[in-house]
Design an enzyme around this catalytic site. Structure first.
Site, PDB file in Angstrom:
ATOM      1  N   CYS A  90     -10.235  13.799  58.489  1.00 36.04           N
ATOM      2  CA  CYS A  90      -9.269  14.638  57.625  1.00 36.04           C
ATOM      3  C   CYS A  90      -8.218  15.448  58.187  1.00 36.04           C
ATOM      4  CB  CYS A  90     -10.262  15.400  56.807  1.00 36.04           C
ATOM      5  SG  CYS A  90     -11.477  14.339  55.981  1.00 36.04           S
ATOM      6  N   HIS A 379      -8.949  13.837  47.396  1.00 36.88           N
ATOM      7  CA  HIS A 379      -8.939  13.892  48.863  1.00 36.88           C
ATOM      8  C   HIS A 379      -8.835  12.570  49.637  1.00 36.88           C
ATOM      9  CE1 HIS A 379      -9.762  14.991  53.147  1.00 36.88           C
ATOM     10  NE2 HIS A 379     -11.089  14.713  53.025  1.00 36.88           N
ATOM     11  N   CYS A 409     -11.555  20.939  57.676  1.00 40.42           N
ATOM     12  CA  CYS A 409     -12.635  20.316  58.508  1.00 40.42           C
ATOM     13  C   CYS A 409     -12.418  19.011  58.498  1.00 40.42           C
ATOM     14  CB  CYS A 409     -13.819  20.725  57.773  1.00 40.42           C
ATOM     15  SG  CYS A 409     -13.834  20.093  56.188  1.00 40.42           S
TER      16      CYS A 409
HETATM   17  C1  LIG Z   1     -13.324  12.867  56.084  1.00 42.60           C
HETATM   18  C2  LIG Z   1     -13.364  14.228  56.909  1.00 42.60           C
HETATM   19  O1  LIG Z   1     -13.117  14.208  58.070  1.00 42.60           O
HETATM   20  C3  LIG Z   1     -13.749  15.574  56.241  1.00 42.60           C
HETATM   21  C4  LIG Z   1     -14.242  15.548  54.899  1.00 42.60           C
HETATM   22  O2  LIG Z   1     -13.005  15.790  54.171  1.00 42.60           O
HETATM   23  S1  LIG Z   1     -15.759  15.153  54.428  1.00 42.60           S
HETATM   24  C5  LIG Z   1     -15.632  14.713  52.589  1.00 42.60           C
HETATM   25  C6  LIG Z   1     -15.236  13.131  52.717  1.00 42.60           C
HETATM   26  N1  LIG Z   1     -15.583  12.624  51.329  1.00 42.60           N
HETATM   27  C7  LIG Z   1     -16.620  12.168  51.058  1.00 42.60           C
HETATM   28  O3  LIG Z   1     -17.581  11.725  51.845  1.00 42.60           O
HETATM   29  C8  LIG Z   1     -16.514  11.535  49.731  1.00 42.60           C
HETATM   30  C9  LIG Z   1     -18.054  11.929  48.949  1.00 42.60           C
HETATM   31  N2  LIG Z   1     -17.980  11.328  47.628  1.00 42.60           N
HETATM   32  C10 LIG Z   1     -18.922  10.492  47.517  1.00 42.60           C
HETATM   33  O4  LIG Z   1     -19.574   9.941  48.202  1.00 42.60           O
HETATM   34  C11 LIG Z   1     -18.896  10.188  45.885  1.00 42.60           C
HETATM   35  O5  LIG Z   1     -17.827  10.540  45.263  1.00 42.60           O
HETATM   36  C12 LIG Z   1     -20.090  10.492  45.169  1.00 42.60           C
HETATM   37  C13 LIG Z   1     -21.516  10.080  45.858  1.00 42.60           C
HETATM   38  C14 LIG Z   1     -20.139  12.222  45.359  1.00 42.60           C
HETATM   39  C15 LIG Z   1     -20.062  10.557  43.769  1.00 42.60           C
HETATM   40  O6  LIG Z   1     -19.739   9.197  43.473  1.00 42.60           O
HETATM   41  P1  LIG Z   1     -19.946   8.488  41.830  1.00 42.60           P
HETATM   42  O7  LIG Z   1     -21.595   8.959  41.695  1.00 42.60           O
HETATM   43  O8  LIG Z   1     -19.655   7.244  41.861  1.00 42.60           O
HETATM   44  O9  LIG Z   1     -19.086   9.466  41.268  1.00 42.60           O
HETATM   45  P2  LIG Z   1     -18.559   9.290  39.737  1.00 42.60           P
HETATM   46  O10 LIG Z   1     -18.997   8.085  38.981  1.00 42.60           O
HETATM   47  O11 LIG Z   1     -17.216   9.579  39.794  1.00 42.60           O
HETATM   48  O12 LIG Z   1     -19.138  10.653  39.145  1.00 42.60           O
HETATM   49  C16 LIG Z   1     -20.568  10.745  38.440  1.00 42.60           C
HETATM   50  C17 LIG Z   1     -20.563  11.192  37.274  1.00 42.60           C
HETATM   51  O13 LIG Z   1     -20.301  12.724  37.282  1.00 42.60           O
HETATM   52  C18 LIG Z   1     -19.041  12.903  36.365  1.00 42.60           C
HETATM   53  N3  LIG Z   1     -18.401  14.184  37.008  1.00 42.60           N
HETATM   54  C19 LIG Z   1     -17.536  13.872  38.245  1.00 42.60           C
HETATM   55  N4  LIG Z   1     -16.953  15.189  38.661  1.00 42.60           N
HETATM   56  C20 LIG Z   1     -17.247  15.910  37.364  1.00 42.60           C
HETATM   57  C21 LIG Z   1     -16.717  16.979  37.055  1.00 42.60           C
HETATM   58  N5  LIG Z   1     -15.855  17.870  37.862  1.00 42.60           N
HETATM   59  N6  LIG Z   1     -16.922  17.689  35.821  1.00 42.60           N
HETATM   60  C22 LIG Z   1     -17.701  16.829  34.906  1.00 42.60           C
HETATM   61  N7  LIG Z   1     -18.221  15.750  35.357  1.00 42.60           N
HETATM   62  C23 LIG Z   1     -18.035  15.213  36.242  1.00 42.60           C
HETATM   63  C24 LIG Z   1     -18.554  11.779  36.296  1.00 42.60           C
HETATM   64  O14 LIG Z   1     -17.665  11.688  34.981  1.00 42.60           O
HETATM   65  C25 LIG Z   1     -19.650  10.721  36.205  1.00 42.60           C
HETATM   66  O15 LIG Z   1     -20.341  10.768  35.044  1.00 42.60           O
HETATM   67  P3  LIG Z   1     -20.747   9.300  34.241  1.00 42.60           P
HETATM   68  O16 LIG Z   1     -21.932   9.022  35.187  1.00 42.60           O
HETATM   69  O17 LIG Z   1     -21.411   9.890  32.985  1.00 42.60           O
HETATM   70  O18 LIG Z   1     -19.613   8.472  34.211  1.00 42.60           O
END
Ligand SMILES: CC(=O)CC(=O)SCCNC(=O)CCNC(=O)[C@H](O)C(C)(C)COP(=O)(O)OP(=O)(O)OC[C@H]1O[C@@H](n2cnc3c(N)ncnc32)[C@H](O)[C@@H]1OP(=O)(O)O
Length: 422
Positions: A90, A379, A409
């Site tokens: 990132c 992101h 980070c």
């Molecule tokens: C890479 C680097 O070097 C450093 C970094 O930045 S580390 C970060 C890297 N990023 C990651 O690792 C990504 C991590 N994220 C993930 O793996 C996935 O997004 C996760 C597992 C967290 C979620 O995945 P998911 O379950 O498919 O999410 P998603 O289906 O969109 O949302 C689940 C529910 O939450 C709800 N929701 C999500 N955000 C919401 C919000 N802000 N408010 C209300 N509801 C929300 C959705 O509407 C959904 O509801 P339904 O099931 O009723 O449809």
């Protein structure tokens, strides 16, 4: 040798889109091209020969070596503009800005673009080692019989493509898994995480309403706004979401973690002389930056906390305190990682236990990610650095003076901090 001041003179990005939505069929070059051409249009760079364009994607196909140069040759810049691929996690986008900035500071180039892109919807699949070996051996065989014999050696499961899992190779944990450990170790509650996520969406919605993003984003493929922003979210809704990584005892959810995202961003950097000659106002200067690494195999809780050390070293060199800034842009990979970072900087005992000389200070939360952070805007890994630098440069330009602090980070236990000044 005297160094030159590094000015931020322009920015552009395409709207960020959750994976498999608006840009589901687009690759890295498809996303980067409109981000670069939008920048070129906005700042009248058509046909111009720039010093260099540097950037990258965290995840690339094998056909995408020299992705940046390939893309630059398809833009409206002079095709003789050289380019360089960088690859981190990132921190790719901010590292690209440091690379271009250092060349400007040394007088090696007068202008350049730092960019980043991530086409998560189009990430490559790997093949199993057994299939790879069989294909290579089959290729060498002279007879059809020999080729078929080699191709029959892999088992059926070896033919299945292996998807991207985002695991840290040294620990086997995904970043959410590490950050779940971070939240427990540093005592970061679910409520605090949801509050930070909610604030991020609120700040970003307000910024859109005020028109803050109007001159920062150019539409792409029918999308003209980031599509992760949720105006309908609330603390109550966030509290209902199920834990995403530790299903039993976890506090990280889809609401307080960033989603996988497609997007691209670009920042135009220049010497003061070049900016003046090209009639471009200076938005802010990059004055300091620091990269740090951290041990995270024994101490799994610390994977995303390397900026804690980068900040200490950078502030010492700058002769500044953590409390000296008008704005703070801290990448919100997960709300828990931001809150753990702040907690260590604030708490003397914790800071010393972590390995700092002392606490760095308390950040005024009203100055943090004031136009929304990664939790709201989402992101696309390598594109986040450019988005953050652009946001802070614009904030400082609008204020007309002051200092801003950036912290990003990254996977593999690295982190970068930067100071922008007007
Ligand atoms: C890479 C680097 O070097 C450093 C970094 O930045 S580390 C970060 C890297 N990023 C990651 O690792 C990504 C991590 N994220 C993930 O793996 C996935 O997004 C996760 C597992 C967290 C979620 O995945 P998911 O379950 O498919 O999410 P998603 O289906 O969109 O949302 C689940 C529910 O939450 C709800 N929701 C999500 N955000 C919401 C919000 N802000 N408010 C209300 N509801 C929300 C959705 O509407 C959904 O509801 P339904 O099931 O009723 O449809």
């Amino acid at each position: 040798m005297e160094t030159k001041r590094v000015a931020i003179v322009g920015y552009n990005r395409i709207p960020f889109a959750r994976m498999n939505t608006a840009y589901a069929d687009k690759g890295n070059q498809d996303l980067l091209l409109p981000a670069l051409n939008g920048l070129i249009d906005r700042y009248n760079l058509k046909g111009k020969l720039l010093g260099e364009v540097a950037g990258g994607a965290t995840i690339k196909h094998i056909s995408e070596s020299n992705l940046i140069r390939e893309t630059v040759m398809n833009t409206d810049l002079d095709p003789a503009t050289p380019a360089c691929d960088l690859q981190q996690a990132c921190d790719t986008g901010i590292e690209a800005a440091i690379y271009i900035g250092n060349k400007i500071a040394l007088g090696q180039i007068e202008s350049g673009i730092a960019c980043g892109v991530e086409a998560m919807s189009n990430i490559p699949f790997e093949s199993s080692p057994r299939l790879r070996t069989a294909l290579l051996k089959a290729n060498k065989e002279k007879s059809v019989f020999g080729k078929i014999k080699q191709l029959l050696t892999p088992k059926l499961k070896d033919w299945m493509p292996i998807p991207y899992k985002g695991q840290e190779p040294k620990t086997g944990l995904v970043m959410g898994g590490h950050t779940e450990i971070t939240a427990k170790y540093y005592g970061i509650s679910r409520e605090e995480q949801d509050e930070l996520a909610f604030k991020s969406h609120q700040n970003m919605a307000k910024a859109y309403d005020e028109g803050f993003f109007d001159d920062m984003i150019s539409p792409a493929y029918g999308l003209n706004k980031d599509n992760n922003l949720r105006r309908d979210t609330s603390l109550e809704k966030l509290a209902t979401l199920k834990p995403a990584f530790d299903k039993q005892n976890g506090t990280l959810t889809a609401g307080n973690s960033t989603p996988f995202t497609d997007g691209a961003s670009a920042v135009l950097l220049a010497s003061e002389e070049w900016a003046k000659a090209n009639d471009l106002p200076i938005l802010a200067y990059i004055t300091f930056s620091e990269i740090a690494g951290i041990e995270y195999v024994e101490n799994k809780q610390n994977l995303l906390l390397a900026p804690v050390f980068a900040a200490e070293r950078m502030l010492k060199k700058a002769g500044m305190s953590l409390e000296d800034f008008d704005f703070y842009e801290i990448h919100e990979a997960f709300a828990a990682q931001v809150l753990a970072t702040l907690k260590i900087w604030e708490n003397d005992d914790l800071a010393k236990k972590f390995g700092l000389e002392k606490a760095l200070g308390k950040i005024d939360r009203d100055k943090l990610n004031v136009k929304g952070g990664s939790l709201a805007v989402a992101h696309p890994f390598a594109a986040t650095g450019g988005r953050i630098i652009a946001t802070l440069a614009k904030l400082l330009d609008e204020k007309g003076s002051g200092k801003g602090f950036i912290s990003i980070c990254a996977a593999r236990g690295q982190g970068i901090t930067m100071i922008l000044e007007k």
